[in-house]
Design a protein around this motif. Structure first.
Motif, mmCIF file in Angstrom:
data_model
loop_
_atom_site.group_PDB
_atom_site.id
_atom_site.type_symbol
_atom_site.label_atom_id
_atom_site.label_comp_id
_atom_site.label_asym_id
_atom_site.label_seq_id
_atom_site.Cartn_x
_atom_site.Cartn_y
_atom_site.Cartn_z
ATOM 1 N N GLN A 30 20.066 33.264 64.175
ATOM 2 C CA GLN A 30 21.457 32.892 64.441
ATOM 3 C C GLN A 30 21.589 31.443 64.899
ATOM 4 O OE1 GLN A 30 23.267 35.685 67.128
ATOM 5 N NE2 GLN A 30 22.649 37.436 65.878
ATOM 6 N N VAL A 31 20.540 30.919 65.490
ATOM 7 C CA VAL A 31 20.579 29.526 65.951
ATOM 8 C C VAL A 31 19.741 28.623 65.050
ATOM 9 C CG1 VAL A 31 21.119 30.054 68.354
ATOM 10 C CG2 VAL A 31 18.731 29.910 67.636
ATOM 11 N N HIS A 32 19.335 29.173 63.912
ATOM 12 C CA HIS A 32 18.600 28.420 62.892
ATOM 13 C C HIS A 32 17.299 27.825 63.411
ATOM 14 C CE1 HIS A 32 22.113 28.967 60.461
ATOM 15 N NE2 HIS A 32 22.850 28.394 61.373
ATOM 16 N N ARG A 33 16.602 28.569 64.240
ATOM 17 C CA ARG A 33 15.310 28.110 64.733
ATOM 18 C C ARG A 33 14.222 28.706 63.869
ATOM 19 N NH1 ARG A 33 14.333 28.095 70.939
ATOM 20 N NH2 ARG A 33 12.539 27.032 70.091
ATOM 21 N N LEU A 79 17.195 32.980 73.183
ATOM 22 C CA LEU A 79 16.316 31.905 72.719
ATOM 23 C C LEU A 79 14.839 32.206 72.900
ATOM 24 C CD1 LEU A 79 18.370 28.775 73.799
ATOM 25 C CD2 LEU A 79 18.235 29.887 71.563
ATOM 26 N N HIS A 136 17.770 37.112 66.724
ATOM 27 C CA HIS A 136 18.397 36.140 67.619
ATOM 28 C C HIS A 136 18.166 34.711 67.148
ATOM 29 C CE1 HIS A 136 18.248 39.094 71.250
ATOM 30 N NE2 HIS A 136 19.331 39.286 70.516
#
Length: 74
Positions: free
Chosen positions: A59-62, A12, A56
């Motif tokens: 993958q978490v749509h940030r 993150l 990275h």
């Protein structure tokens, strides 16, 4: 503490010490001091980390302005 290391927490990309977005202000100061004589190497290093962070964080749509965060200040 002054000698705490401010390193990125993957995936993150927050600072492991102060929990701000990495590179946090303390990490930026440290990096600028470490690469004082070689800003090109600093930018290459940061560009590589930015690519890793982009992989990275996607993958978490940030959605983040990674250029501003990793390179614009350097």
């Amino acid at each position: 503490m002054a000698n705490e290391r401010h390193l990125p927490m993957r995936p993150l990309w927050g600072c492991d010490t102060c929990r701000a977005e990495w590179p946090c202000p303390a990490a930026r100061r440290t990096l600028l001091a470490e690469y004082h004589d070689d800003r090109v190497a600093l930018r290459i290093y940061l560009a590589a980390l930015m690519a890793e962070a982009e992989a990275h964080l996607s993958q978490v749509h940030r959605n983040a302005d990674l250029y501003r965060r990793f390179l614009a200040w350097a």
